[in-house]
Motif scaffolding. Structure first.
Motif, mmCIF file in Angstrom:
data_model
loop_
_atom_site.group_PDB
_atom_site.id
_atom_site.type_symbol
_atom_site.label_atom_id
_atom_site.label_comp_id
_atom_site.label_asym_id
_atom_site.label_seq_id
_atom_site.Cartn_x
_atom_site.Cartn_y
_atom_site.Cartn_z
ATOM 1 N N GLN A 97 42.167 28.324 -41.851
ATOM 2 C CA GLN A 97 42.059 29.759 -42.096
ATOM 3 C C GLN A 97 41.661 30.006 -43.549
ATOM 4 O OE1 GLN A 97 42.713 32.215 -39.472
ATOM 5 N NE2 GLN A 97 42.231 30.276 -38.467
ATOM 6 N N HIS A 98 40.450 30.534 -43.720
ATOM 7 C CA HIS A 98 39.945 30.816 -45.064
ATOM 8 C C HIS A 98 39.438 32.246 -45.143
ATOM 9 C CE1 HIS A 98 40.187 26.785 -46.800
ATOM 10 N NE2 HIS A 98 40.026 26.374 -45.563
ATOM 11 N N GLY A 99 39.705 32.886 -46.276
ATOM 12 C CA GLY A 99 39.191 34.232 -46.478
ATOM 13 C C GLY A 99 40.042 35.313 -45.835
ATOM 14 N N TRP A 106 48.678 29.320 -42.920
ATOM 15 C CA TRP A 106 48.110 28.280 -42.042
ATOM 16 C C TRP A 106 48.190 26.910 -42.720
ATOM 17 C CZ3 TRP A 106 44.484 24.464 -42.105
ATOM 18 C CH2 TRP A 106 44.208 23.861 -40.869
ATOM 19 N N HIS A 107 47.832 26.862 -44.004
ATOM 20 C CA HIS A 107 47.859 25.572 -44.694
ATOM 21 C C HIS A 107 49.285 25.033 -44.857
ATOM 22 C CE1 HIS A 107 43.635 26.581 -45.548
ATOM 23 N NE2 HIS A 107 43.462 25.292 -45.687
ATOM 24 N N ARG A 108 50.269 25.919 -44.978
ATOM 25 C CA ARG A 108 51.657 25.444 -45.026
ATOM 26 C C ARG A 108 52.030 24.767 -43.707
ATOM 27 N NH1 ARG A 108 56.409 29.123 -47.309
ATOM 28 N NH2 ARG A 108 55.492 28.253 -49.210
ATOM 29 N N PRO A 220 43.210 28.842 -58.274
ATOM 30 C CA PRO A 220 42.418 27.619 -58.468
ATOM 31 C C PRO A 220 41.848 26.961 -57.195
ATOM 32 C CG PRO A 220 44.750 27.094 -58.570
ATOM 33 C CD PRO A 220 44.669 28.580 -58.361
ATOM 34 N N HIS A 221 42.223 27.412 -56.003
ATOM 35 C CA HIS A 221 41.902 26.624 -54.802
ATOM 36 C C HIS A 221 40.422 26.231 -54.654
ATOM 37 C CE1 HIS A 221 40.582 26.380 -50.567
ATOM 38 N NE2 HIS A 221 41.522 25.456 -50.529
ATOM 39 N N ASP A 222 39.546 27.235 -54.552
ATOM 40 C CA ASP A 222 38.129 26.929 -54.292
ATOM 41 C C ASP A 222 37.504 26.138 -55.438
ATOM 42 O OD1 ASP A 222 38.395 28.409 -51.972
ATOM 43 O OD2 ASP A 222 37.252 30.140 -52.686
ATOM 44 N N VAL A 224 38.905 24.046 -57.558
ATOM 45 C CA VAL A 224 39.322 22.646 -57.578
ATOM 46 C C VAL A 224 38.627 21.858 -56.465
ATOM 47 C CG1 VAL A 224 41.290 21.076 -57.277
ATOM 48 C CG2 VAL A 224 41.505 23.080 -58.763
ATOM 49 N N HIS A 225 38.472 22.494 -55.304
ATOM 50 C CA HIS A 225 37.740 21.819 -54.222
ATOM 51 C C HIS A 225 36.362 21.370 -54.705
ATOM 52 C CE1 HIS A 225 39.696 21.568 -50.332
ATOM 53 N NE2 HIS A 225 40.347 22.682 -50.603
ATOM 54 N N VAL A 226 35.642 22.308 -55.324
ATOM 55 C CA VAL A 226 34.259 22.031 -55.708
ATOM 56 C C VAL A 226 34.194 21.124 -56.949
ATOM 57 C CG1 VAL A 226 32.147 23.156 -56.514
ATOM 58 C CG2 VAL A 226 33.358 24.047 -54.523
ATOM 59 N N ILE A 251 43.356 13.264 -51.635
ATOM 60 C CA ILE A 251 43.801 14.216 -52.661
ATOM 61 C C ILE A 251 43.865 15.630 -52.105
ATOM 62 C CG2 ILE A 251 41.567 14.869 -53.717
ATOM 63 C CD1 ILE A 251 44.917 14.025 -55.544
ATOM 64 N N PHE A 252 43.160 15.902 -51.010
ATOM 65 C CA PHE A 252 43.214 17.212 -50.354
ATOM 66 C C PHE A 252 44.661 17.646 -50.145
ATOM 67 C CE2 PHE A 252 43.986 19.594 -46.473
ATOM 68 C CZ PHE A 252 43.067 20.628 -46.506
ATOM 69 N N TRP A 253 45.478 16.707 -49.636
ATOM 70 C CA TRP A 253 46.850 17.048 -49.242
ATOM 71 C C TRP A 253 47.709 17.371 -50.449
ATOM 72 C CZ3 TRP A 253 46.945 17.957 -44.233
ATOM 73 C CH2 TRP A 253 45.925 17.378 -43.457
ATOM 74 N N HIS A 255 46.440 18.569 -53.309
ATOM 75 C CA HIS A 255 45.896 19.851 -53.791
ATOM 76 C C HIS A 255 46.554 20.988 -53.011
ATOM 77 C CE1 HIS A 255 43.245 23.058 -54.923
ATOM 78 N NE2 HIS A 255 42.350 22.909 -53.964
ATOM 79 N N HIS A 256 46.619 20.847 -51.707
ATOM 80 C CA HIS A 256 47.194 21.936 -50.920
ATOM 81 C C HIS A 256 48.706 22.034 -51.046
ATOM 82 C CE1 HIS A 256 44.311 24.528 -49.074
ATOM 83 N NE2 HIS A 256 43.469 23.532 -49.167
ATOM 84 N N ALA A 257 49.374 20.908 -51.308
ATOM 85 C CA ALA A 257 50.807 20.992 -51.591
ATOM 86 C C ALA A 257 51.006 21.825 -52.854
ATOM 87 C CB ALA A 257 51.403 19.595 -51.753
ATOM 88 N N LEU A 433 31.283 27.728 -53.338
ATOM 89 C CA LEU A 433 31.060 28.327 -52.019
ATOM 90 C C LEU A 433 31.805 27.578 -50.922
ATOM 91 C CD1 LEU A 433 27.244 28.870 -52.594
ATOM 92 C CD2 LEU A 433 28.987 30.674 -52.497
ATOM 93 N N PHE A 434 33.035 27.246 -51.197
ATOM 94 C CA PHE A 434 33.850 26.515 -50.234
ATOM 95 C C PHE A 434 34.336 27.481 -49.153
ATOM 96 C CE2 PHE A 434 37.859 24.799 -48.671
ATOM 97 C CZ PHE A 434 37.541 23.480 -48.436
ATOM 98 N N ALA A 435 33.938 27.210 -47.904
ATOM 99 C CA ALA A 435 34.367 28.046 -46.760
ATOM 100 C C ALA A 435 33.880 29.489 -46.860
ATOM 101 C CB ALA A 435 35.893 27.994 -46.590
HETATM 102 CU CU LIG Z 1 41.635 23.709 -49.355
#
Ligand SMILES: [Cu+2]
Length: 501
Positions: A97-99, A106-108, A220-222, A224-226, A251-253, A255-257, A433-435
């Protein structure tokens, strides 16, 4: 006397009984605590001090990777729940779920079940997902060392599909990890089509990709992804830049934590900050996941509000001290790395009429002069108004290649000939432009930069120049001539405007 002693006997008997009961209860209580212990998610820089913990993390990932991709507890299946280009349609795939205001919740949920799967796979009943706090100390702004060394297939935490600099230990740009804007919001959600809230716009049904993104998601989410996806050794963007590959990178996990931890920290700031417990869509919309036994399970917002009571975990640090204000120095050519100086010569700011049909980014830095709208009430430009409302750069109608998202850097009023520096106050962030749905508008907030430029009297006319810098990092295996043509036309947009919310 007799009666008393009888009572005494009875009391002793009851005492013994309650002692026995208390032993039973105590044992029972311990057993209960063992299955419902509160797991503590640690800062990875603490976590990695323990070779045993790193070993367990690696083991869990290896075991998950060894499973078939149709096994819901496999590494690939779990990543595909976030997103995938795989054309098969397996349960729960492509559901991130983005945006919208479902972004944090959802990410939790996703992390909760992933962590259970990882823990079971590792064989360590105490394994808990660490988080990467890149924001609060310069020393932790680099990708944690176990994720980049050894840099080969023997290390399940390493992937080559990452930015070359990040895999070499370069720090994330200070501005890209700043959560102040997110924390300033006291509203969890905002109305449809507004990203001006902590979590994002309100929606009534699940929404895979949508724009605008909320403040926490944007920064920071988007970013850091990029940043982590960046430009890999093959000159392409890495896995973290694309929602359909991001969760393949370990590292995704972490980052989302951290994003999940920031949600906890935000709530602790108080002042009206609260979860939308009265919003029935947020509370009751169910999402599907798989548990550690491969059984399909469902969660909704109301199930995940209290991480300790409902999900048995908390963070070792969810303090809410606002991040120290990021104030960086003006660009100084003398201190810039040589390769950046070489690239500076490429800057030929072109004046692009932003009423043109479309603007195409390439290997040449592009500067767009953006006129500032006049206010209705006076001859003053918007920029001279008191900056109470936020300023944004809005890149409208963006089309991009999600499989090779070129991480353009954005600067405003970068002086001609100056070396672009992501630690300078001209730096706005990445075109992250992530998601983002194709053709949507990308917004990035620049209120603080505008204030800084005003303070320094660096805004002198009715325009602001916005410069898009192609990545300066040239993969070691390639010459610049080989690397550059890949950038041509990867990103195009209709126009750039400066807007206020
Ligand atoms: Cu993410």
């Amino acid at each position: 006397m007799l009666k008393l002693s009888g009572l005494l006997r009875k009391m002793i008997y009851v005492g013994c009984l309650s002692f026995l009961i208390s032993i039973l209860l105590f044992n029972n209580g311990s057993a209960y605590a063992a299955t419902n212990q509160t797991f503590i998610r640690e800062n990875v820089y603490t976590f990695m001090q323990s070779p045993e913990k790193i070993a367990a993390l690696k083991k869990g990932i290896e075991v998950m990777k060894s499973r078939s991709d149709t096994d819901p507890t496999s590494w690939t299946y779990q990543a595909n729940i976030h997103g995938t280009d795989d054309r098969r349609t397996l349960p729960a795939w492509n559901t991130c779920q983005h945006g919208s205001f479902f972004f944090p919740s959802w990410h939790r949920m996703y992390l909760y079940y992933f962590e259970k799967i990882l823990r079971k796979a590792s064989g360590d009943t105490n394994l808990t997902l660490p988080y990467w706090n890149y924001s609060d100390s310069q020393a932790q702004r680099s990708l944690p060392q176990p994720f980049r060394s050894p840099a080969d297939n023997s290390n399940p935490l390493y992937v080559s599909q990452r930015d070359v600099g990040i895999n070499n230990g370069n720090a994330l740009p200070t501005r890209d990890v700043n959560y102040n804007l997110a924390f300033q919001s006291t509203n969890f959600l905002s109305p449809s089509l507004s990203g001006q809230s902590f979590a994002g716009q309100e929606v009534s049904t699940p929404t895979h990709f949508r724009s605008p993104h909320g403040r926490l998601e944007r920064l920071p989410h988007d970013q850091v992804h990029v940043d982590v996806g960046g430009v890999d050794a093959n000159g392409a963007s890495g896995w973290m830049s694309n929602p359909n590959t991001a969760a393949l990178d370990p590292i995704f996990w972490l980052h989302h934590a951290n994003i999940d931890r920031l949600w906890e920290s935000w709530l602790k700031l108080g002042d009206g900050r609260a979860d939308p417990v009265n919003d029935s869509d947020w509370m009751n919309t169910t999402f599907s996941f798989f548990d550690e036994n491969g059984q399909q399970v469902q969660l909704s917002g109301k199930d995940i509000i209290n991480t300790v009571e409902q999900l048995n975990y908390r963070y070792d640090d969810a303090s809410s001290s606002p991040q120290a204000s990021v104030r960086t120095q003006p660009t100084d050519n003398a201190s810039s790395p040589p390769e950046a100086v070489v690239k500076t010569q490429l800057i030929e700011p072109m004046s692009v009429n932003n009423k043109q049909d479309s603007i195409e980014l390439s290997d040449v830095p592009m500067t767009v002069r953006v006129p500032l709208e006049k206010t209705e009430s006076s001859e003053d430009t918007l920029i001279t108004e008191p900056t109470t409302k936020p300023f944004f750069i809005k890149v409208e109608g963006v089309e991009y290649d999600p499989n090779n998202l070129v991480p353009y850097e954005i600067y405003i009023n970068l002086p001609q000939g100056a070396t672009p520096d992501t630690e300078s106050f001209y730096y706005v962030g990445k075109l992250a432009l992530f998601a983002y749905p194709q053709g949507s508008d990308f917004s990035i907030e620049i209120t603080d930069i505008v204030q800084e430029l005003q303070r320094r009297q660096l805004i002198t006319d009715d325009t602001i120049s916005v410069t898009f810098m192609p990545p300066r990092q040239i993969p070691a295996s390639r010459t610049m001539e080989e690397a550059i043509p890949q950038l041509q036309g990867k990103i195009r947009f209709r126009q750039v405007t400066i807007t206020r919310d």
